[in-house]
Write a protein that holds these residues in place. Structure first.
Motif, mmCIF file in Angstrom:
data_model
loop_
_atom_site.group_PDB
_atom_site.id
_atom_site.type_symbol
_atom_site.label_atom_id
_atom_site.label_comp_id
_atom_site.label_asym_id
_atom_site.label_seq_id
_atom_site.Cartn_x
_atom_site.Cartn_y
_atom_site.Cartn_z
ATOM 1 N N LEU A 11 0.895 -1.280 0.065
ATOM 2 C CA LEU A 11 -0.105 -0.035 -0.043
ATOM 3 C C LEU A 11 0.915 1.222 0.196
ATOM 4 O O LEU A 11 2.179 1.092 0.559
ATOM 5 C CB LEU A 11 -1.002 -0.085 1.135
ATOM 6 C CG LEU A 11 -1.777 -1.302 1.325
ATOM 7 C CD1 LEU A 11 -2.856 -1.245 2.574
ATOM 8 C CD2 LEU A 11 -2.767 -1.169 0.011
ATOM 9 N N SER A 12 0.361 2.269 -0.671
ATOM 10 C CA SER A 12 1.095 3.593 -0.819
ATOM 11 C C SER A 12 1.139 4.190 0.670
ATOM 12 O O SER A 12 2.389 4.770 0.770
ATOM 13 C CB SER A 12 0.554 4.653 -1.778
ATOM 14 O OG SER A 12 0.564 3.879 -2.912
ATOM 15 N N ASN A 13 0.354 3.995 1.489
ATOM 16 C CA ASN A 13 0.337 4.519 2.931
ATOM 17 C C ASN A 13 1.244 3.630 3.665
ATOM 18 O O ASN A 13 0.666 2.479 4.026
ATOM 19 C CB ASN A 13 -0.982 4.967 3.350
ATOM 20 C CG ASN A 13 -0.801 5.449 4.762
ATOM 21 O OD1 ASN A 13 0.159 5.815 5.251
ATOM 22 N ND2 ASN A 13 -1.831 5.623 5.412
ATOM 23 N N PRO A 14 2.308 3.724 4.225
ATOM 24 C CA PRO A 14 3.186 2.826 5.035
ATOM 25 C C PRO A 14 2.263 2.335 6.229
ATOM 26 O O PRO A 14 2.626 1.383 6.926
ATOM 27 C CB PRO A 14 4.509 3.308 5.065
ATOM 28 C CG PRO A 14 4.133 4.982 5.246
ATOM 29 C CD PRO A 14 3.281 5.059 3.940
ATOM 30 N N GLU A 15 1.636 3.468 6.747
ATOM 31 C CA GLU A 15 0.859 3.100 8.039
ATOM 32 C C GLU A 15 -0.168 2.280 7.826
ATOM 33 O O GLU A 15 -0.654 1.730 8.726
ATOM 34 C CB GLU A 15 0.230 4.407 8.637
ATOM 35 C CG GLU A 15 1.417 5.348 9.044
ATOM 36 C CD GLU A 15 0.910 6.609 9.516
ATOM 37 O OE1 GLU A 15 -0.302 6.996 9.242
ATOM 38 O OE2 GLU A 15 1.587 7.589 10.105
ATOM 39 N N GLU A 16 -0.664 2.079 6.621
ATOM 40 C CA GLU A 16 -1.748 1.230 6.268
ATOM 41 C C GLU A 16 -3.220 1.477 6.856
ATOM 42 O O GLU A 16 -3.957 0.689 7.380
ATOM 43 C CB GLU A 16 -1.622 -0.158 6.426
ATOM 44 C CG GLU A 16 -0.278 -0.866 5.720
ATOM 45 C CD GLU A 16 0.158 -2.193 5.956
ATOM 46 O OE1 GLU A 16 -0.312 -2.724 7.003
ATOM 47 O OE2 GLU A 16 1.107 -2.657 5.201
ATOM 48 N N VAL A 17 -3.232 2.826 7.149
ATOM 49 C CA VAL A 17 -4.610 3.427 7.866
ATOM 50 C C VAL A 17 -5.171 4.635 6.881
ATOM 51 O O VAL A 17 -4.480 5.474 6.405
ATOM 52 C CB VAL A 17 -4.069 3.967 9.073
ATOM 53 C CG1 VAL A 17 -5.512 4.628 9.965
ATOM 54 C CG2 VAL A 17 -3.335 2.808 10.177
ATOM 55 N N TYR A 18 -6.626 4.507 6.803
ATOM 56 C CA TYR A 18 -7.188 5.334 5.954
ATOM 57 C C TYR A 18 -8.470 5.789 6.530
ATOM 58 O O TYR A 18 -9.138 4.956 7.369
ATOM 59 C CB TYR A 18 -7.543 4.732 4.390
ATOM 60 C CG TYR A 18 -6.204 4.079 3.847
ATOM 61 C CD1 TYR A 18 -5.655 5.249 2.901
ATOM 62 C CD2 TYR A 18 -5.722 2.793 4.042
ATOM 63 C CE1 TYR A 18 -4.436 4.622 2.088
ATOM 64 C CE2 TYR A 18 -4.674 2.489 3.586
ATOM 65 C CZ TYR A 18 -3.890 3.358 2.380
ATOM 66 O OH TYR A 18 -2.947 2.996 1.800
ATOM 67 N N PHE A 19 -8.919 7.007 6.344
ATOM 68 C CA PHE A 19 -10.080 7.566 6.753
ATOM 69 C C PHE A 19 -11.363 7.028 5.867
ATOM 70 O O PHE A 19 -10.713 6.715 4.677
ATOM 71 C CB PHE A 19 -10.215 9.074 6.653
ATOM 72 C CG PHE A 19 -9.575 9.717 7.924
ATOM 73 C CD1 PHE A 19 -10.392 9.589 9.132
ATOM 74 C CD2 PHE A 19 -8.536 10.393 8.028
ATOM 75 C CE1 PHE A 19 -9.932 10.116 10.666
ATOM 76 C CE2 PHE A 19 -7.973 10.968 9.229
ATOM 77 C CZ PHE A 19 -8.793 10.994 10.256
ATOM 78 N N VAL A 146 -4.330 -6.658 5.230
ATOM 79 C CA VAL A 146 -5.291 -6.158 5.940
ATOM 80 C C VAL A 146 -5.020 -4.788 6.340
ATOM 81 O O VAL A 146 -3.751 -4.467 6.553
ATOM 82 C CB VAL A 146 -5.279 -6.977 7.209
ATOM 83 C CG1 VAL A 146 -6.577 -6.360 7.942
ATOM 84 C CG2 VAL A 146 -5.843 -8.329 7.246
ATOM 85 N N PHE A 147 -5.951 -3.832 6.066
ATOM 86 C CA PHE A 147 -5.806 -2.364 6.323
ATOM 87 C C PHE A 147 -6.863 -1.767 7.260
ATOM 88 O O PHE A 147 -7.856 -2.275 7.570
ATOM 89 C CB PHE A 147 -5.723 -1.699 5.069
ATOM 90 C CG PHE A 147 -6.783 -1.607 4.141
ATOM 91 C CD1 PHE A 147 -7.883 -0.705 4.383
ATOM 92 C CD2 PHE A 147 -6.970 -2.513 3.410
ATOM 93 C CE1 PHE A 147 -8.971 -0.753 3.756
ATOM 94 C CE2 PHE A 147 -8.195 -2.699 2.477
ATOM 95 C CZ PHE A 147 -9.196 -1.781 2.750
ATOM 96 N N THR A 148 -6.309 -0.716 8.058
ATOM 97 C CA THR A 148 -7.182 -0.283 8.990
ATOM 98 C C THR A 148 -8.104 1.005 8.292
ATOM 99 O O THR A 148 -7.538 1.836 7.699
ATOM 100 C CB THR A 148 -6.416 0.384 10.400
ATOM 101 O OG1 THR A 148 -5.835 -0.679 10.973
ATOM 102 C CG2 THR A 148 -7.341 1.098 11.249
ATOM 103 N N VAL A 149 -9.413 1.253 8.691
ATOM 104 C CA VAL A 149 -10.011 2.214 8.438
ATOM 105 C C VAL A 149 -10.497 2.994 9.698
ATOM 106 O O VAL A 149 -11.216 2.249 10.793
ATOM 107 C CB VAL A 149 -11.593 1.781 7.541
ATOM 108 C CG1 VAL A 149 -12.479 2.733 7.488
ATOM 109 C CG2 VAL A 149 -10.910 1.102 6.501
ATOM 110 N N VAL A 150 -10.388 4.331 9.589
ATOM 111 C CA VAL A 150 -11.025 5.137 10.622
ATOM 112 C C VAL A 150 -12.209 5.578 10.178
ATOM 113 O O VAL A 150 -12.175 6.537 9.360
ATOM 114 C CB VAL A 150 -9.797 6.238 11.122
ATOM 115 C CG1 VAL A 150 -10.406 7.051 12.216
ATOM 116 C CG2 VAL A 150 -8.536 5.424 11.529
#
Length: 395
Positions: A11-19, A146-150
């Protein structure tokens, strides 16, 4: 059997966290040391909530489960279409992936109404990305991420979260022959009940001990309560509840015939926010003042994801002129705390137009709150608002 040296999702976001509502971008990495026959490279992005448990009644067992899909996007990248070659006999056309490293980019905009990721004892809210390497006459190769969604839970638009709360109670102890031993009175209040992870809750506490015994180690405790909903095979609804203590603060004893007033600073750790957009899992938090076994107070609090605008603007760079020590009167950039990293945000109106910053921020902040401006935050702000955000999902 055809094997690949490397097949994974980055994933482009290394934190693997997205709103929720944010675009998720990435690429599928394929590395092979020799030519391979590959039909297609397929992608699937999915989000769902699921609850499950088993009830035991004597020798019988009843299975309870429920699943709520939020989205399921399946697509064919058509990456292998440019590697079509004719077979040696000339009768068929094959897709042969050349040796080397291949990158298959992808992007997807998440729905705006998604609840936050959550992992519980009897259920979860989970978001995944799966890549499949489809091969002729062989097993498929699968990579998962698996990625996190806020989820969007905004304090600024929630009047309940901004309202103060207070609670009080007393415990009357009566000795034999109806002779009073004395009473214990306790009070607890909060300036508001809505907070975001990383914020500090100021708890106003008061204990008035009019009894003839001392109070041993009163406690301030933050408790999480999760309610799960599911259905049996016959369709009847069932629920299950779990509870756990997030943190506990022990205070000194309160002597007999003494009174104690204090303010306790409680730093909220990285916690899953409330799940207002999920019908299967209900998440609640309670701040408790436990005086003794017979007297305890609690206030329900709301954990959200978008903090108060005033809290955000305290971290935004503010232009300061004629600062003491700035003899030349040059414009300098300052923050509330020079040791604290600055969060860059963009404020827009309802039409999406960017609102420019002024030198004086106080009056503008009042106008922003009154006119319900929106705050657009880049993904990098997550590391500021959630410094200890777990990966890849909340627990």
């Amino acid at each position: 059997m055809v094997k690949l040296d490397r097949f994974e999702i980055i994933l482009s976001n290394p934190e693997e966290v997205y709103f929720a509502g944010q675009e998720i971008t990435g690429k599928v990495i394929i590395e092979t040391s020799e030519e391979k026959k590959v039909n297609e490279i397929l992608l699937e992005l999915k989000g769902r909530a699921r609850t499950y448990w088993t009830k035991h009644s004597g020798k019988s067992r009843i299975h309870c489960s429920d699943s709520v899909p939020y989205f399921c996007e399946q697509l064919n990248t058509h990456y292998t279409s440019k590697f079509v070659a004719t077979s040696p006999d000339g009768k068929s056309r094959e897709k042969i992936l050349p040796a080397g490293i291949h990158e298959v980019p992808f992007s997807y905009t998440l729905p705006k109404t998604l609840p936050s990721s959550f992992e519980g004892e009897f259920g979860f809210i989970r978001y995944t990305c799966r890549a499949t390497c489809e091969r002729p006459w062989d097993f498929d190769i699968v990579a998962r991420k698996v990625f996190t969604v806020v989820g969007i839970e905004d304090i600024n638009g929630d009047s309940e979260a901004l309202s103060p709360a207070s609670v009080s109670d007393s415990n009357y102890n009566i000795k034999f022959c109806c002779r009073k031993q004395g009473s214990i009175n306790a009070q607890m209040s909060l300036e508001r009940i809505g907070y975001t992870p990383g914020e500090t809750i100021t708890v106003h506490c008061k204990i008035n001990n009019e009894s003839q015994r001392s109070i041993k180690s009163p406690l301030i405790r933050l408790r999480q309560e999760v309610n799960y909903r599911a259905k049996t095979f016959s369709g009847s609804e069932c629920t299950r509840k779990t509870s756990r203590n997030i943190l506990t603060i022990e205070k000194p004893d309160v002597a007999a015939s003494a009174q104690r007033d204090w303010e306790e600073k409680v730093l909220l750790p990285s916690l899953a926010p409330r799940l207002s957009k999920c019908s299967s899992i209900n998440l609640q938090y309670f701040l408790e003042l436990i005086v003794d076994q017979k007297l305890s107070l609690f206030i329900p609090i709301i954990i959200e994801t978008i903090p108060l605008l005033s809290g955000i603007f305290t971290k935004v760079k503010v232009k300061v002129k004629n600062e003491p020590g700035n003899a030349n009167g040059n414009v300098i950039e300052a923050t509330q705390d020079s040791t604290e990293s600055v969060v860059q945000v963009t404020v827009t109106d309802e039409a999406g137009n960017v609102v420019e910053e002024d030198d004086q921020l106080g009056e503008e902040l009042e106008a922003l709150l009154a006119s319900r401006k929106r705050v657009r935050m880049p993904s990098s702000i997550l590391s500021e608002l959630y410094p200890s955000l777990p990966s890849p999902y909340y627990k």
